[in-house]
Design a protein around this motif. Structure first.
Motif, PDB file in Angstrom:
ATOM      1  N   ALA A 311       0.436  -1.290   0.411  1.00 29.94           N
ATOM      2  CA  ALA A 311      -0.261   0.343  -0.354  1.00 29.94           C
ATOM      3  C   ALA A 311       0.489   1.205  -0.210  1.00 29.94           C
ATOM      4  O   ALA A 311       1.704   1.104   0.304  1.00 29.94           O
ATOM      5  N   CYS A 312       0.271   2.563  -0.576  1.00 33.62           N
ATOM      6  CA  CYS A 312       1.220   3.451  -0.545  1.00 33.62           C
ATOM      7  C   CYS A 312       1.148   3.983   0.392  1.00 33.62           C
ATOM      8  O   CYS A 312       0.201   3.804   1.661  1.00 33.62           O
ATOM      9  N   ALA A 313       1.495   5.193   0.867  1.00 39.05           N
ATOM     10  CA  ALA A 313       1.263   5.605   1.992  1.00 39.05           C
ATOM     11  C   ALA A 313       0.214   6.395   2.869  1.00 39.05           C
ATOM     12  O   ALA A 313      -0.756   6.215   3.070  1.00 39.05           O
ATOM     13  N   GLY A 314      -0.683   6.693   1.284  1.00 33.61           N
ATOM     14  CA  GLY A 314      -1.833   7.442   1.995  1.00 33.61           C
ATOM     15  C   GLY A 314      -2.626   8.834   2.676  1.00 33.61           C
ATOM     16  O   GLY A 314      -0.937   9.045   3.584  1.00 33.61           O
ATOM     17  N   GLN A 315      -3.447   8.754   3.524  1.00 34.79           N
ATOM     18  CA  GLN A 315      -3.864   9.406   4.517  1.00 34.79           C
ATOM     19  C   GLN A 315      -3.411   9.052   5.629  1.00 34.79           C
ATOM     20  O   GLN A 315      -3.385   7.638   5.933  1.00 34.79           O
ATOM     21  N   GLY A 317      -0.352  10.924   5.869  1.00 39.73           N
ATOM     22  CA  GLY A 317       1.068  11.244   5.475  1.00 39.73           C
ATOM     23  C   GLY A 317       0.971  12.053   3.757  1.00 39.73           C
ATOM     24  O   GLY A 317       1.518  12.795   3.674  1.00 39.73           O
ATOM     25  N   CYS A 318      -0.248  11.789   2.421  1.00 36.39           N
ATOM     26  CA  CYS A 318      -0.400  11.583   2.234  1.00 36.39           C
ATOM     27  C   CYS A 318      -1.101  13.341   1.705  1.00 36.39           C
ATOM     28  O   CYS A 318      -2.227  12.877   1.572  1.00 36.39           O
ATOM     29  N   ALA A 319      -1.355  14.500   1.394  1.00 38.17           N
ATOM     30  CA  ALA A 319      -1.809  15.146   1.071  1.00 38.17           C
ATOM     31  C   ALA A 319      -3.352  15.493  -0.576  1.00 38.17           C
ATOM     32  O   ALA A 319      -4.832  15.851  -0.472  1.00 38.17           O
ATOM     33  N   ARG A 320      -2.562  14.054  -1.211  1.00 44.19           N
ATOM     34  CA  ARG A 320      -3.230  13.432  -2.288  1.00 44.19           C
ATOM     35  C   ARG A 320      -4.375  12.402  -2.067  1.00 44.19           C
ATOM     36  O   ARG A 320      -5.273  12.319  -2.993  1.00 44.19           O
ATOM     37  N   SER A 321      -4.024  11.984  -0.984  1.00 41.92           N
ATOM     38  CA  SER A 321      -4.780  10.777  -1.010  1.00 41.92           C
ATOM     39  C   SER A 321      -6.378  10.821  -0.705  1.00 41.92           C
ATOM     40  O   SER A 321      -6.516  12.232  -0.071  1.00 41.92           O
ATOM     41  N   HIS A 322      -7.274   9.929  -1.436  1.00 42.40           N
ATOM     42  CA  HIS A 322      -8.779   9.990  -1.499  1.00 42.40           C
ATOM     43  C   HIS A 322      -9.207   9.282   0.268  1.00 42.40           C
ATOM     44  O   HIS A 322     -10.048   9.906   0.921  1.00 42.40           O
ATOM     45  N   TRP A 363      -2.687  -1.541  -3.003  1.00 42.70           N
ATOM     46  CA  TRP A 363      -3.604  -0.531  -2.667  1.00 42.70           C
ATOM     47  C   TRP A 363      -2.699   1.333  -2.280  1.00 42.70           C
ATOM     48  O   TRP A 363      -1.704   1.326  -1.987  1.00 42.70           O
ATOM     49  N   SER A 364      -3.790   2.030  -3.351  1.00 42.17           N
ATOM     50  CA  SER A 364      -3.054   2.956  -3.207  1.00 42.17           C
ATOM     51  C   SER A 364      -4.430   3.934  -2.818  1.00 42.17           C
ATOM     52  O   SER A 364      -5.617   3.983  -3.473  1.00 42.17           O
ATOM     53  N   GLY A 365      -3.737   5.350  -2.862  1.00 40.49           N
ATOM     54  CA  GLY A 365      -5.358   6.668  -2.361  1.00 40.49           C
ATOM     55  C   GLY A 365      -5.160   7.383  -3.575  1.00 40.49           C
ATOM     56  O   GLY A 365      -6.545   8.218  -3.541  1.00 40.49           O
ATOM     57  N   CYS A 366      -4.439   7.707  -4.667  1.00 35.96           N
ATOM     58  CA  CYS A 366      -4.491   7.933  -5.472  1.00 35.96           C
ATOM     59  C   CYS A 366      -4.669   8.016  -7.057  1.00 35.96           C
ATOM     60  O   CYS A 366      -3.268   6.522  -6.873  1.00 35.96           O
ATOM     61  N   GLU A 367      -4.563   8.032  -7.963  1.00 35.73           N
ATOM     62  CA  GLU A 367      -4.679   6.778  -9.393  1.00 35.73           C
ATOM     63  C   GLU A 367      -2.575   6.911 -10.207  1.00 35.73           C
ATOM     64  O   GLU A 367      -1.683   6.816 -10.391  1.00 35.73           O
ATOM     65  N   ARG A 368      -1.670   7.650  -8.451  1.00 45.25           N
ATOM     66  CA  ARG A 368      -0.304   8.114  -8.919  1.00 45.25           C
ATOM     67  C   ARG A 368      -0.046   6.643  -9.206  1.00 45.25           C
ATOM     68  O   ARG A 368       1.155   5.845  -8.409  1.00 45.25           O
ATOM     69  N   ARG A 369      -0.144   6.349  -8.249  1.00 45.14           N
ATOM     70  CA  ARG A 369      -0.092   4.011  -7.371  1.00 45.14           C
ATOM     71  C   ARG A 369       1.087   3.852  -6.747  1.00 45.14           C
ATOM     72  O   ARG A 369       1.964   3.391  -7.501  1.00 45.14           O
ATOM     73  N   CYS A 370       1.470   5.473  -6.101  1.00 46.43           N
ATOM     74  CA  CYS A 370       2.912   5.225  -5.949  1.00 46.43           C
ATOM     75  C   CYS A 370       3.963   3.689  -5.215  1.00 46.43           C
ATOM     76  O   CYS A 370       2.659   2.898  -4.476  1.00 46.43           O
ATOM     77  N   GLY A 371       5.023   3.526  -5.122  1.00 49.46           N
ATOM     78  CA  GLY A 371       5.221   2.289  -4.924  1.00 49.46           C
ATOM     79  C   GLY A 371       4.356   1.221  -5.339  1.00 49.46           C
ATOM     80  O   GLY A 371       4.862  -0.084  -4.811  1.00 49.46           O
TER      81      GLY A 371
END
Ligand code: SF4
Length: 394
Positions: A311-315, A317-322, A363-371
């Protein structure tokens, strides 16, 4: 398209202002940590950060919500984790973690040390993008699939393949020349880069770099596997000792657990699969490590669903995350909803609590799909109206 800005990868001396506070990334070439270094990281995470050590997909670590950047740099330098103030962000070197201990392959560790020393010894190479990835694979094929910009893959003790832009270039070199060739390739990347961060972003980058090196590709190409088996559980070493591979839930290692690991007083290897390996154990202490650390959350069972999910960082930690994507992923794992092979994949976005999946997932918090891992994974991606679940693809 040429990039107009330098890369913004964080380090220890240049922190990233994440949504939850300053974030530091510590490079760990080859993933190798002495017990004192792990203890220093654990203490720093507990006293200066948010209490966790995040493991990255490059075998590095991150500390979040860093309260005192100067104190952190001083501590890490004292532990030998910041050997250069100029080159810290370019030491992205992944090596086969079990090399020299498990499996019948040549020992890659001397080459890792020589290459790292060569990087640090070249002032010009401090200008590399912090995103350039180097891999050194001892021939077992575990880290070559990680799509390095520049990589080495041992074919025999004396001969290796040069990987460029994530694939086998067809160039074959003597192992004795490997460090020199890798360093020359890093210099060549800088000549070609014109602001680009990765070799594959440069048009015909791999071919132009080969020409610059004066090395001609041969006809052979390695068939690189899509992914490698994770080193988990009891791994007998050549020397009669034991290595223990452990998974770390969503790559977040509590400082308290890290302190226990450091107290074992054995070298620890970070893997690019966000796990770790405690090495050089005798059998009885190895059994005690499992007995103490499994209840603390480390995973020694290769069948655990936690090992199939990143999973990415998400909320927060990340302002972009939904959403708080790690909490959603953890809830799905704990309720058994990530292990349902017949799960339907809905077209429309759905709430986290309705997700059912199976197999490897990111699992990602936005479409960037980091990691996102390079291997084929089911993508579970949050948007403004809920999660989309997409079938496995590379
Ligand atoms: S994928 Fe999106 S939400 Fe997740 S860390 Fe990257 S930018 Fe943030």
């Amino acid at each position: 398209m040429a990039r107009t800005e330098p890369d913004s990868c964080p380090g220890v001396l240049r922190l990233h202002e994440a949504a939850d506070g300053p974030l530091a990334r510590v490079r760990v070439p080859g993933g190798a940590l002495a017990p004192e270094q792990l203890q220093a990281l654990a203490a720093a995470a507990g006293e200066l950060g948010d209490g966790n050590i995040e493991l990255t997909s490059r075998g590095n670590v991150q500390l979040r919500r860093v309260r005192d950047a100067d104190a952190l740099a001083e501590r890490l330098a004292g532990a030998g984790l910041l050997p250069s103030r100029t080159h810290e962000r370019v030491r992205n070197i992944i090596a086969s973690p079990l090399s020299g201990r498990v499996g019948g392959h040549p020992d890659i560790r001397p080459l890792v040390a020589a290459f790292d020393a060569g990087l640090l010894g070249s002032p010009r190479l401090a200008e590399l993008s912090g995103r350039v990835l180097f891999t050194l694979d001892d021939g077992r094929g575990d880290v070559s699939p990680l799509r390095p910009d520049i990589g080495l893959h041992l074919l025999t003790d004396n001969r290796c393949a040069l990987l460029l832009a994530g694939t086998d270039s067809g160039i074959r070199i003597a192992t004795a020349d490997a460090t020199e060739v890798l360093l020359a390739a890093a210099h060549g990347f800088l000549e070609l880069a014109a602001g680009q961060w990765r070799l594959h972003e440069i048009e015909d980058g791999a071919a132009r770099l080969a020409t610059l090196l004066g090395l001609a590709p041969g006809p052979e190409r390695l068939a690189l596997a899509d992914s490698a088996d994770l080193p988990i559980g009891w791994l007998p070493q050549h020397d009669g000792l034991v290595a223990l591979g452990a998974g770390v839930r969503l790559g977040s290692l509590p400082a308290r657990t890290a302190e226990f690991l450091a107290a074992v007083e054995r070298p620890v290897l970070l893997t690019p699969w966000r796990g770790l390996i405690v090495t050089d154990l005798e059998e009885w202490p190895a059994e005690q490590v499992v007995r103490v650390l499994a209840p603390m959350g480390l995973i020694f069972d290769a069948a655990s669903p936690w090992l199939r999910i990143t999973a990415c960082a998400g909320q927060p930690g990340c302002a972009r995350s939904h959403t708080d994507v790690r909490a959603d992923a953890a809830a799905a794992i704990e309720s058994g909803r990530t292990d349902l092979p017949d799960a339907a994949l809905p077209e429309a976005p759905i709430p986290a609590a309705s997700i059912t999946t199976a197999g490897r997932q990111h699992w990602s918090g936005c479409e960037r799909r980091c990691g996102r891992p390079a291997a084929a994974v089911t993508e579970v991606t949050a948007g403004p109206e809920g999660y989309r679940v997409r079938p496995p693809r590379t």
